[in-house]
Design an enzyme around this catalytic site. Sequence first.
Site, short mmCIF file in Angstrom:
data_model
loop_
_atom_site.label_atom_id
_atom_site.label_comp_id
_atom_site.label_asym_id
_atom_site.label_seq_id
_atom_site.Cartn_x
_atom_site.Cartn_y
_atom_site.Cartn_z
N THR A 94 -29.23 12.77 -42.90
CA THR A 94 -30.10 13.77 -42.31
C THR A 94 -31.67 13.27 -42.54
O THR A 94 -31.76 12.19 -43.18
CB THR A 94 -30.27 15.26 -43.38
N GLN A 95 -32.23 13.64 -41.36
CA GLN A 95 -33.84 13.12 -41.34
C GLN A 95 -34.56 13.99 -42.67
O GLN A 95 -35.94 13.60 -42.76
CB GLN A 95 -34.40 13.64 -39.99
N CYS A 96 -33.95 14.90 -42.97
CA CYS A 96 -34.82 15.65 -44.09
C CYS A 96 -34.83 14.90 -45.28
O CYS A 96 -33.94 14.32 -45.69
CB CYS A 96 -34.08 16.86 -44.39
N THR A 108 -37.09 6.10 -51.94
CA THR A 108 -37.38 5.85 -50.76
C THR A 108 -38.97 5.85 -50.94
O THR A 108 -39.55 6.62 -51.85
CB THR A 108 -36.93 7.20 -49.67
N ASP A 120 -44.02 -11.49 -48.17
CA ASP A 120 -44.25 -9.94 -47.80
C ASP A 120 -43.17 -9.40 -47.66
O ASP A 120 -42.15 -9.87 -46.89
CB ASP A 120 -45.29 -9.99 -46.83
N SER A 159 -41.91 -7.12 -45.76
CA SER A 159 -41.61 -6.75 -44.38
C SER A 159 -40.89 -7.96 -44.00
O SER A 159 -40.22 -7.71 -42.83
CB SER A 159 -43.02 -6.58 -43.69
N THR A 171 -47.26 -7.51 -52.74
CA THR A 171 -48.63 -7.34 -53.20
C THR A 171 -49.07 -7.81 -54.56
O THR A 171 -50.14 -8.24 -54.91
CB THR A 171 -49.14 -5.85 -53.06
N1 ASP Z 1 -46.74 -5.33 -47.76
C1 ASP Z 1 -46.57 -5.47 -49.19
C2 ASP Z 1 -44.98 -5.89 -49.47
O1 ASP Z 1 -44.11 -4.92 -49.21
C3 ASP Z 1 -46.67 -4.09 -49.95
C4 ASP Z 1 -46.28 -4.24 -51.27
O2 ASP Z 1 -46.06 -5.08 -51.82
O3 ASP Z 1 -46.62 -3.00 -51.84
O4 ASP Z 1 -44.93 -7.09 -49.66
#
Ligand code: ASP
Length: 344
Positions: free
Chosen positions: A280-282, A169, A61, A63, A17
């Site tokens: 753990t999921q916690c 995280t 990005d 992702s 971003t």
């Molecule tokens: N979707 C964006 C990414 O991870 C979100 C960000 O940059 O904060 O590239």
Amino acid sequence: MHSLSKPKILLIYTGGTIGMRKDFETGALKAFNFSKLLHSIPELQLLDCEIDTFSFENPIDSSDMNPEHWADMARTIEKNYLDFDGFVVLHGSDTMSYSASALSFMFENLSKPIIFTGSQLPIGDLRTDAKENLITAIQIASLQENGAPLIKEVCLYFEYKLYRGNRTTKINAEHFRAFVSPNYPFLVESGVHLKINSDLFLETNAEDSLKVNTHLDNNVAIIKMFPGINKKVLTAILNSEGLKGIVLETYGAGNAPTEGWFLNLLQSAINKGLYIVNVTQCAIGSVSMGQYETSTTMKKLGIISGKDITTEAAITKLMYLLAQNIPQEDFKIAFETSLRGEMQ
Ligand code: ASP
């Protein structure tokens, strides 16, 4: 090597971003040209360090992040390692904790800082959080003591705090405070002054030379337990071709169902040579197998304890260790040993 000149920082832009602009047609945010991005921050000229920049040819990005990108980042830093005192990696926040964890394992005997940062709003936005994140990350990467870098580990800087990268995280898709480090305190806090908790820094032996491992093995999976988990689905996953290790997200202190079919499945997966790591999921706390009856059998089966590791660090550590060709009988001990401060 000790130097008396201004610290040299390499700013590496991978995407995210921070450098995005709105697509005129769709209105969606997409990665933008890095050189234009730097013009948006004339304040960088005022910092007491020399800054050089490197941009990935196709910023993404985060992702779209994958182990190939991690290897590219690691090679870029390795190539420039001797010429710079610190590295700041601009990265999307979505997978930043995975990348910071992966790079922490890929770099052995690091003696310089690698600091990941990004932002929730693009740098061109009026209310952006990008400037503070970027400027302070560079300042922290420039910190020196007796002419040598103060921080010698992979970190993540976001919203006034520097964390150990493999302890973080992402918890918030909305607020500027997007990250937490649930099981390890922050390393630096930025206020009127920088509050530096140097007793929490990772210490490396200056004698040991840098080793960069760019090979990771992604024959892994994450399975999150839930009441009603389906035997057929779990059987299919555990029998996937080529699968070598899984991170099993269990309940509480590492607990899972005691039903026969479930434990038999785990047993036969382990017999086939699969590594199973219990996390753990916690959000906070540690796995402690044997504390409850519901984890005693898992302990007996030889399931690996992830202790207080994050899922992000667990899956990247698994990828890293699988690529190290560790003998089967040593793997559990290798995983349960803290390599870069990622677990207690
Ligand atoms: N979707 C964006 C990414 O991870 C979100 C960000 O940059 O904060 O590239």
